[in-house]
Design a protein around this motif. Structure first.
Motif, PDB file in Angstrom:
ATOM      1  N   LEU A   1      -6.823  -6.430   7.674  1.00  0.00           N
ATOM      2  CA  LEU A   1      -6.754  -7.117   6.365  1.00  0.00           C
ATOM      3  C   LEU A   1      -7.521  -6.382   5.666  1.00  0.00           C
ATOM      4  N   LEU A   2      -7.668  -6.311   4.616  1.00  0.00           N
ATOM      5  CA  LEU A   2      -7.651  -4.928   3.530  1.00  0.00           C
ATOM      6  C   LEU A   2      -7.689  -5.680   2.207  1.00  0.00           C
ATOM      7  N   ASP A   3      -8.783  -6.084   2.071  1.00  0.00           N
ATOM      8  CA  ASP A   3      -9.570  -6.926   0.609  1.00  0.00           C
ATOM      9  C   ASP A   3      -9.553  -5.205  -0.566  1.00  0.00           C
ATOM     10  N   GLU A   4      -8.660  -5.891  -1.721  1.00  0.00           N
ATOM     11  CA  GLU A   4      -8.884  -4.696  -2.659  1.00  0.00           C
ATOM     12  C   GLU A   4      -9.133  -3.176  -1.961  1.00  0.00           C
ATOM     13  N   PRO A   5      -8.324  -2.428  -1.207  1.00  0.00           N
ATOM     14  CA  PRO A   5      -8.984  -1.529  -0.701  1.00  0.00           C
ATOM     15  C   PRO A   5      -9.291  -0.206  -1.292  1.00  0.00           C
ATOM     16  N   LEU A   6      -7.971  -0.453  -2.457  1.00  0.00           N
ATOM     17  CA  LEU A   6      -8.279   1.117  -3.289  1.00  0.00           C
ATOM     18  C   LEU A   6      -8.681   0.982  -5.054  1.00  0.00           C
ATOM     19  N   SER A   7      -9.136  -0.085  -4.964  1.00  0.00           N
ATOM     20  CA  SER A   7      -9.867  -0.843  -6.421  1.00  0.00           C
ATOM     21  C   SER A   7     -11.037  -0.051  -6.602  1.00  0.00           C
ATOM     22  N   ALA A   8     -11.002   1.167  -5.460  1.00  0.00           N
ATOM     23  CA  ALA A   8     -12.588   1.661  -6.142  1.00  0.00           C
ATOM     24  C   ALA A   8     -11.875   2.970  -6.488  1.00  0.00           C
ATOM     25  N   LEU A   9     -11.170   3.183  -6.133  1.00  0.00           N
ATOM     26  CA  LEU A   9     -10.816   4.633  -6.811  1.00  0.00           C
ATOM     27  C   LEU A   9     -10.438   5.002  -7.687  1.00  0.00           C
ATOM     28  N   ASP A  10     -10.201   5.881  -8.332  1.00  0.00           N
ATOM     29  CA  ASP A  10      -9.248   6.487  -9.613  1.00  0.00           C
ATOM     30  C   ASP A  10      -8.431   6.717  -9.154  1.00  0.00           C
ATOM     31  N   ALA A  11      -7.237   6.610 -10.801  1.00  0.00           N
ATOM     32  CA  ALA A  11      -5.849   6.069 -10.437  1.00  0.00           C
ATOM     33  C   ALA A  11      -4.972   7.316  -9.866  1.00  0.00           C
ATOM     34  N   ASN A  12      -5.611   8.388 -10.155  1.00  0.00           N
ATOM     35  CA  ASN A  12      -4.422   9.315  -9.211  1.00  0.00           C
ATOM     36  C   ASN A  12      -4.614   9.070  -7.542  1.00  0.00           C
ATOM     37  N   LEU A  13      -5.944   9.275  -7.310  1.00  0.00           N
ATOM     38  CA  LEU A  13      -6.255   9.205  -5.719  1.00  0.00           C
ATOM     39  C   LEU A  13      -5.514   8.052  -4.849  1.00  0.00           C
ATOM     40  N   ARG A  14      -6.096   6.798  -6.363  1.00  0.00           N
ATOM     41  CA  ARG A  14      -5.607   5.724  -5.371  1.00  0.00           C
ATOM     42  C   ARG A  14      -3.426   5.513  -5.083  1.00  0.00           C
ATOM     43  N   GLU A  15      -3.244   6.212  -6.257  1.00  0.00           N
ATOM     44  CA  GLU A  15      -1.661   6.217  -6.410  1.00  0.00           C
ATOM     45  C   GLU A  15      -1.329   6.920  -3.898  1.00  0.00           C
ATOM     46  N   ASP A  16      -1.812   8.276  -4.248  1.00  0.00           N
ATOM     47  CA  ASP A  16      -1.932   8.653  -3.006  1.00  0.00           C
ATOM     48  C   ASP A  16      -2.348   8.136  -1.678  1.00  0.00           C
ATOM     49  N   MET A  17      -3.207   7.411  -1.976  1.00  0.00           N
ATOM     50  CA  MET A  17      -3.766   6.457  -0.436  1.00  0.00           C
ATOM     51  C   MET A  17      -2.784   5.117  -0.644  1.00  0.00           C
ATOM     52  N   ARG A  18      -2.023   4.790  -1.721  1.00  0.00           N
ATOM     53  CA  ARG A  18      -0.927   3.974  -1.261  1.00  0.00           C
ATOM     54  C   ARG A  18       0.007   4.392  -0.886  1.00  0.00           C
ATOM     55  N   VAL A  19       0.298   5.438  -0.646  1.00  0.00           N
ATOM     56  CA  VAL A  19       1.657   6.645   0.508  1.00  0.00           C
ATOM     57  C   VAL A  19       0.382   6.389   2.105  1.00  0.00           C
ATOM     58  N   GLU A  20      -0.385   6.898   1.489  1.00  0.00           N
ATOM     59  CA  GLU A  20      -0.820   7.265   2.844  1.00  0.00           C
ATOM     60  C   GLU A  20      -1.325   6.335   3.767  1.00  0.00           C
ATOM     61  N   LEU A  21      -1.780   4.980   3.649  1.00  0.00           N
ATOM     62  CA  LEU A  21      -2.262   3.972   3.754  1.00  0.00           C
ATOM     63  C   LEU A  21      -0.472   3.496   4.364  1.00  0.00           C
ATOM     64  N   LYS A  22       0.215   3.695   3.412  1.00  0.00           N
ATOM     65  CA  LYS A  22       1.508   2.780   3.812  1.00  0.00           C
ATOM     66  C   LYS A  22       2.056   3.610   5.205  1.00  0.00           C
ATOM     67  N   ARG A  23       2.386   5.119   5.231  1.00  0.00           N
ATOM     68  CA  ARG A  23       2.426   5.639   6.220  1.00  0.00           C
ATOM     69  C   ARG A  23       2.038   5.274   7.385  1.00  0.00           C
ATOM     70  N   ILE A  24       0.435   5.470   7.388  1.00  0.00           N
ATOM     71  CA  ILE A  24      -0.018   5.004   8.354  1.00  0.00           C
ATOM     72  C   ILE A  24       0.051   2.920   8.752  1.00  0.00           C
ATOM     73  N   GLN A  25       0.212   1.958   8.137  1.00  0.00           N
ATOM     74  CA  GLN A  25       0.725   1.389   8.368  1.00  0.00           C
ATOM     75  C   GLN A  25       1.564   1.027   9.335  1.00  0.00           C
ATOM     76  N   HIS A  26       3.144   1.676   9.009  1.00  0.00           N
ATOM     77  CA  HIS A  26       4.196   2.251   9.744  1.00  0.00           C
ATOM     78  C   HIS A  26       4.036   2.761  10.983  1.00  0.00           C
ATOM     79  N   ARG A  27       2.708   3.704  10.235  1.00  0.00           N
ATOM     80  CA  ARG A  27       3.125   4.633  12.113  1.00  0.00           C
ATOM     81  C   ARG A  27       2.746   3.837  13.522  1.00  0.00           C
TER      82      ARG A  27
END
Ligand code: ATP
Ligand code: MG
Lengths: 360, 288
Positions: A156-182
């Motif tokens: 369960l993830l409640d707005e986990p990326l909202s506290a990050l700045d815009a660039n980092l947010r996009e990186d983490m988005r990809v990262e999070l999806k990769r981990i979830q997929h894995r």
């Protein structure tokens, strides 16, 4: 079997109803996003699944088991909080190992799993540090590692990326999806950011005022919104008054002032039954501006005048006047953008249009 | 004058009234006391000015003073532990209650509006021979003669706990308030029961508040002299009573000075140890 099932969930706080009779099925291993504006009940819904709030009415099942009376510590869920909620007095390794203390895991096994989790989030060397000694993005990854190391039934993830700045947010988005997929864990993700929702989800649940507006895969929610709210919430849309005609074959004729009759694919108007008053929805990026007479073949085109130009780098957002309505168009820049006051041809392709019943 | 120099001076200008008061009212008298402690009391009544170590020798070697000092520290320690055990749950309750925190805190502060002496004396009306407790027991027929419950070490500790508990509650409350409630939720979600997550997360994070409250209770408790006078028996004197006795009753200022500096040294050491490991900032948070 679905991993999580909500049946007729209602949550009231005193007189205020935060969630209205919500039902949802989340398939095993899928990534589901609760998307909606602030205050629409996303966190409330997530907290009910987590066991941090009791539903006023309704049933929640996780892996086929009723969990309404199962306390949170027995639900085997991984939660990532918006503010990370790392234990400040424990090292990173102890934070990640925390959930393993309460599971039947030997010390060596725990150590191995902590290292694995830290590697998965690409921070293998910070185990000895304290959370304060990490950057926001790193803390975010540790919070994720702590949640997945216990091999939860649901993440369960409640707005986990909202506290990050815009660039980092996009990186983490990809990262999070990769981990979830894995690891293939069923995930419920809460956000009010439509681009996050579109990029990451298998299914999007669009919510408004405690109600589910639409459930579907990203393309469907994006391309075939089931209400004006959804059309407006996911990106910029033009919503025009229209009249639906009689369907023939795979197409449905929609009469729109200025554009004439547009034969849209029938499956782009699933909520529309029968002819009569309707709304035509055209995404701003599907409305193409060209020089008068240059409209591509196969599209329907009308004359317009550019009123406002909003330059955005790769793209430009135009507001164009067509008759007595103002339309919004977002076009990639190809050559020189138009200027305010230019006469243009505004064209759209019938297959890019969707239709809604009036008053949704 | 440069901007930097002006800015560097500004704090000192703002602090000067307070520094003046502290110097005049605390450090100057303390210096006097230090000087007095080396004078000598004579039979004629006039103190003999000079550098004599007699008072210090007596204060440091007499077993009577040593025993009372140990007893004072023991009473302060018991009081502190009782305050912690009673105050922590109360603080937790206030910190976690929804909505009415302000009222609960106000109730906690209410006793401060009544003089400490009167609050201490009120126990005579409760536990005294003709107090409420005895009357109730006699009316109920449990006892036929009133019992003397007052004037022992237990009632001294009772009085001190009564006086010091709010300090403990406030300090613990402040540190509990600073803990993100998501932390407990996170611990629960990872498999810890409510009790386990309290022990693993909330308790360790609130220890600074507990330590600050404990220090205040201990120092204030060890320095008290009213409570043992009002609620203690003849053998329950605490160290501050000795100082009072020496200075006011025997008019032996030099000895009283040496004794009071002794207590100051013991409690000061404790504060220094606390400051070394936890810092005064936590204490200030709890007081404000
Ligand atoms: N404990 C509570 N008591 C009363 N009302 C509450 C409580 N928790 C939430 N609400 C109300 O329920 C509604 C939904 O809240 P919720 O936190 O689920 O919104 P959200 O969709 O997560 O919004 P955001 O994007 O701002 O986090 C809000 O109007 C909120 O004020
Ligand atoms: Mg929320």
């Amino acid at each position: 079997m679905s991993a999580v099932t909500l049946t007729d969930i209602v949550k009231r706080f005193g007189d205020f109803t935060a969630v209205h009779r919500m039902s949802l099925e989340i398939p095993e291993g899928s990534f589901l996003t609760l998307l909606g504006p602030s205050g629409c009940g996303k966190t409330t819904t997530l907290r009910m699944v987590a066991g941090l709030l009791d539903p006023t009415e309704g049933e929640i099942q996780i892996k086929g088991k009723h969990v309404t009376n199962v306390p949170i510590h027995k639900r085997n869920l991984g939660i990532v909080f918006q503010n990370y909620a790392l234990f400040p007095h424990k090292t990173v390794a102890d934070n990640v190992a925390f959930g393993l203390r309460y599971r039947d895991v030997s010390a060596e096994e725990a150590k191995r799993r902590v290292n694995e989790a830290l590697e998965l989030v690409q921070l293998p060397n910070v185990g000895d540090r304290y959370p304060k000694q990490l950057s926001g993005g790193q803390q975010q990854r540790i919070a994720l590692a702590r949640a997945i190391v216990i091999e939860p039934d649901v993440l369960l993830l409640d707005e986990p990326l909202s506290a990050l700045d815009a660039n980092l947010r996009e990186d983490m988005r990809v990262e999070l999806k990769r981990i979830q997929h894995r690891i293939g864990v069923t995930t419920i993700f809460v956000t009010h950011d439509q681009s996050e929702a579109l990029a990451m989800s298998d299914q999007i649940v669009v919510m408004s005022d405690g109600r589910v507006e639409q459930v579907g895969p990203p393309e469907e929610v994006y391309n075939t919104p089931s209400s004006e709210f959804v059309a407006n919430f996911l990106g910029a849309s033009n919503i025009l008054p229209a009249t639906a005609g009689q369907a023939s074959g795979d197409t449905l004729p929609i009469e729109v002032g200025g554009f004439g009759s547009i034969a849209i694919p029938r499956d782009r108007a699933p909520a529309l039954n029968g002819s009569g008053k309707a709304r035509l929805v055209v995404r701003a990026e599907k409305l193409l501006l060209t020089r008068p007479g240059d409209a591509p073949a196969g599209s329907i085109s009308v004359d317009g005048t550019v009123e406002t130009v909003d330059y955005q780098g790769q793209a430009v957002r135009y507001f164009v006047r067509v008759g007595d309505t103002q339309l919004q168009a977002i076009n990639m820049i190809d050559g020189r953008p138009f200027n305010e006051g230019d006469s243009v041809a505004v064209s759209l392709r019938p297959r890019d249009c969707a239709a809604l019943p009036e008053g949704t | 004058m440069s901007v930097e120099a002006r800015e560097a001076r500004q704090p000192w200008i703002l602090l000067s009234p307070a520094l003046g008061a502290v110097t005049l009212l605390l450090f100057v008298p303390l210096a006097f006391i230090l000087v007095y402690s080396f004078w000598l009391r004579t039979a004629t009544g006039a103190d003999q000015v000079g550098f004599y170590l007699e008072n210090w020798r007596e204060a440091l070697s007499d077993a009577f003073y040593r025993d009372i000092l140990i007893n004072t520290l023991k009473i302060a320690a018991i009081t502190t532990i009782v305050c912690a055990l009673m105050g922590y749950p109360a603080a937790y309750f206030i910190a976690r209650s929804k909505g009415n925190k302000a009222i609960l805190l106000l109730l906690l502060m209410l006793p401060f509006w009544i003089s400490y002496i009167i609050r201490t004396m009120s126990w005579i009306n409760i536990l005294g021979v003709s107090g409420a407790f005895n009357s109730a027991l006699m009316t109920l027929g449990v006892i036929s003669e009133p019992i003397q419950m007052l004037y022992n070490e237990t009632t001294v500790i009772l009085g001190l706990v009564h006086f010091l508990l709010p300090f403990m509650v406030l300090n613990v409350f402040v540190s509990l308030e600073g803990i993100d409630t998501n932390l407990e939720d996170a611990a629960n979600s990872l498999g810890a029961t409510k009790w386990q997550s309290f022990l693993q997360v909330t308790l360790p994070l609130s220890l600074p508040g507990l330590a600050a409250g404990g220090l205040l209770c201990f120092v204030l408790g060890a320095g008290t002299y009213i409570t043992p006078i009002v609620l203690g028996g003849p053998t329950d004197a605490m160290f501050a009573n000795l100082v009072f006795e020496a200075i006011i009753t025997q008019l032996n200022w030099p000895l009283g000075s040496a004794l009071s500096l002794m207590l100051l040294a013991v409690l000061g050491t404790l504060v220094l140890i606390y400051n070394r490991y936890l810092g005064m900032a936590q204490l200030m948070k709890g007081l404000g």
